[in-house]
Enzyme design. Structure first.
Site, PDB file in Angstrom:
ATOM      1  N   HIS A  74       0.805  -1.064   0.021  1.00 17.17           N
ATOM      2  CA  HIS A  74       0.024   0.005   0.052  1.00 17.17           C
ATOM      3  C   HIS A  74       1.010   1.093  -0.010  1.00 17.17           C
ATOM      4  O   HIS A  74       1.675   1.314   1.089  1.00 17.17           O
ATOM      5  CB  HIS A  74      -0.993   0.046   1.332  1.00 17.17           C
ATOM      6  N   SER A  75       0.572   2.072  -0.724  1.00 21.21           N
ATOM      7  CA  SER A  75       1.351   3.492  -1.146  1.00 21.21           C
ATOM      8  C   SER A  75       2.957   3.400  -1.091  1.00 21.21           C
ATOM      9  O   SER A  75       3.139   2.442  -1.960  1.00 21.21           O
ATOM     10  CB  SER A  75       0.880   4.250   0.041  1.00 21.21           C
ATOM     11  N   MET A  76       3.714   3.609  -0.368  1.00 21.03           N
ATOM     12  CA  MET A  76       5.199   3.225  -0.451  1.00 21.03           C
ATOM     13  C   MET A  76       5.388   1.828  -0.703  1.00 21.03           C
ATOM     14  O   MET A  76       6.254   1.251  -1.363  1.00 21.03           O
ATOM     15  CB  MET A  76       5.760   3.819   0.547  1.00 21.03           C
TER      16      MET A  76
END
Length: 255
Positions: free
Chosen positions: A91-93
């Site tokens: 998720h995200s990074m």
């Protein structure tokens, strides 16, 4: 056969003979505990393995990585091929980390995941908006953290807690900001990308992932903002489970 590295991967519910493993990679500033409630929504024969990065959680005294290449090298060495099918979710990074780990495995002729899941992360060819490391002041970090809205205000009001959190965010934001995309051949793994209906990551930025796989591609939008990972967890995990490998006949492997 080398067991899963307990230092690098937390298994909240170890499974004796899993049909598949799901390796998850948290978002910037967080630790493995953001996935602590996922086992309740996973089948009992799917084992969750969450990356526990240095500089946070039980590894708080270790130095955080501020460049993605050495982080991927360390994570890659913590994985070991076996006959257990596996998938990666970030998720995200964490989405960027999962993607780069797929490339690392492929470059070394190691088994690649049966499925790659990227959540709330723009495609790697889109530049990030983080400034250079010297400009990541405490004030900038606090402003960015508040805009994301994932950290409760009462936590941000505690100086002792901030003294622990800000170095983690600074290292992670430095890592993201320093990343430079290098074109390579698309992956073979199927790729599913998730976004929120009110996410800060735009649909074109999510659609950009399509060019990074030769396998099936899917884009799923779920209700919520950047952290629909929490607010729409049941729907998200349901989508992941439906795409997970079903058994040893599917594509491979890690233990």
């Amino acid at each position: 056969m080398k067991p899963i590295s307990e230092a690098w991967f937390w298994r909240p519910r170890p499974v004796g003979r899993p049909r598949a493993r799901l390796f998850c990679f948290p978002y910037a500033g967080s630790n493995a505990m953001v996935f602590r409630t996922w086992p309740a929504d996973l089948p009992p024969d799917v084992e969750l393995c969450v990356a526990q990065l240095p500089g946070r959680g039980p590894r708080l005294r270790e130095a955080s990585f501020n460049r993605i290449e050495p982080l991927i090298e360390a994570l890659g060495q913590a994985l070991e091929p076996s006959s257990v099918p596996f998938a990666l979710f970030g998720h995200s990074m964490g989405g960027l980390v999962a993607f780069m780990l797929c490339r690392w495995l492929r470059a070394r002729g190691l088994p690649t995941p049966a499925h790659l899941f990227v959540s709330s992360r723009c495609a790697p060819q889109f530049p990030d908006s983080f400034p250079p490391a010297p400009e990541l002041t405490d004030a900038y970090l606090l402003g960015r953290i508040r805009r994301y809205g994932a950290t409760p205000a009462e936590i941000l009001a505690e100086p002792e807690v901030l003294a622990l959190l800000l170095p983690i965010f600074r290292a992670d934001f430095t890592l993201i900001g320093a990343y430079r995309h290098t074109p390579e051949e698309p992956l073979e793994s199927p790729l599913t990308v998730f976004g929120g209906t009110n996410d800060t990551v735009t649909r074109p930025e999510l659609e950009g992932w399509r060019e990074h796989t030769r396998g099936p591609f899917a884009l799923r939008l779920l209700e919520g903002g950047h952290f629909f990972l929490h607010t729409a967890q049941a729907a998200l995990v349901r989508e992941v489970v439906q795409a997970m490998p079903r058994g040893a006949s599917d594509r491979l492997q890690v233990e």
